[in-house]
Design an enzyme around this catalytic site. Structure first.
Site, PDB file in Angstrom:
ATOM      1  CG  HIS A  92     -55.821 -38.799  52.001  1.00 36.13           C
ATOM      2  ND1 HIS A  92     -56.677 -39.799  51.567  1.00 36.13           N
ATOM      3  CD2 HIS A  92     -56.622 -37.765  52.384  1.00 36.13           C
ATOM      4  CE1 HIS A  92     -57.926 -39.396  51.690  1.00 36.13           C
ATOM      5  NE2 HIS A  92     -57.922 -38.157  52.179  1.00 36.13           N
ATOM      6  CB  SER A  93     -56.461 -35.851  49.005  1.00 36.59           C
ATOM      7  OG  SER A  93     -57.283 -34.965  48.286  1.00 36.59           O
ATOM      8  CG  MET A  94     -52.003 -32.029  46.406  1.00 34.40           C
ATOM      9  SD  MET A  94     -51.670 -30.349  47.031  1.00 34.40           S
ATOM     10  CE  MET A  94     -50.537 -30.725  48.373  1.00 34.40           C
TER      11      MET A  94
END
Length: 246
Positions: A92-94
């Site tokens: 998720h995300s980074m």
């Protein structure tokens, strides 16, 4: 199966006879424990493991790694012994970018995940001008508040803020200085997952993950913002299991 793992990978639930491992990669400032509910829900069908980056929780006294490539180097080495069973990646995300870069490194060792679930992150080659990692602590905490992934009461506690700031700044530095050429691909299928009101990912930026795989691609859109998965957990886990066990 024991829950014991090394410092880089956490297992929260035993999985006596799993068919597949699901490796979860946290967001900037996040920790392995964010995925404890996923392990509770999906074990024992899946052996759910979560990557623990340096600089947080039991690793809080270690320096953060401010380079995605270096972080992925370490993670890939730690995951290699786990390749005795099929692996799927969820980031998720980074974490989506760390998972992508770890997959690149494993691919060079003839290991490839079954699928990469890239959540809440624009495609690796999509650039935006972002400078919050160079700004003061107030700006960094304001950005975390804006994204809504952390309980605001925690961000009102100075002791907690002091504890999480180093990992936040280190991770934001890593992801905001990350660069990837447009022609870099992995051979694993990519399923991109995004909230329909995420300020950090447009639909076009999400679709461009298609350019980074030589395999199948799919885009899944959910109601919500950057942390859509907090309110859409059941739908997200259903998407994961349906695609792993299809």
């Amino acid at each position: 199966m024991s829950t014991e793992t090394g410092i880089w990978v956490r297992r929260f639930q035993p999985a006596p006879a799993p068919r597949t491992r699901l490796i979860c990669f946290p967001h900037a400032g996040g920790s392995a424990s964010y995925f404890h509910p996923v392990a509770k829900e999906l074990s024992p069908r899946l052996d759910v493991l979560a990557v623990q980056y340096p600089g947080r929780q039991e690793r809080r006294h270690e320096p953060c790694i401010e380079d995605i490539g270096v972080l992925a180097d370490h993670v890939a080495e730690e995951l290699l012994p786990l390749a005795d069973q099929p692996m799927a990646f969820f980031g998720h995300s980074m974490g989506a970018v760390v998972a992508f870069e770890a997959a690149r490194r494993l691919m060079a060792r003839d290991v490839s995940p079954l699928v990469l679930f890239a959540s809440g992150r624009r495609a690796p080659s999509c650039l935006r001008t972002e400078t919050v990692h160079q700004e003061g602590d107030r700006a960094l905490i304001a950005e975390v508040r804006r994204l809504g992934g952390t309980d605001s009461r925690m961000l009102d506690d100075p002791e907690i803020v002091d504890m999480i700031l180093p990992s936040l700044r280190g991770d934001y530095t890593a992801i905001m200085t990350y660069r990837c050429p447009a022609d870099v691909r992995i051979d694993a299928p990519i399923i991109t997952m995004v909230g329909d009101s995420d300020p950090h990912v447009s639909m076009d930026e999400a679709m461009r993950w298609k350019e980074h795989t030589s395999g199948p691609f799919e885009l899944q859109v959910f109601p919500g913002g950057h942390f859509y998965l907090n309110s859409q957990a059941a739908a997200v886990m259903r998407t994961i299991t349906e695609n792993i066990f299809r």
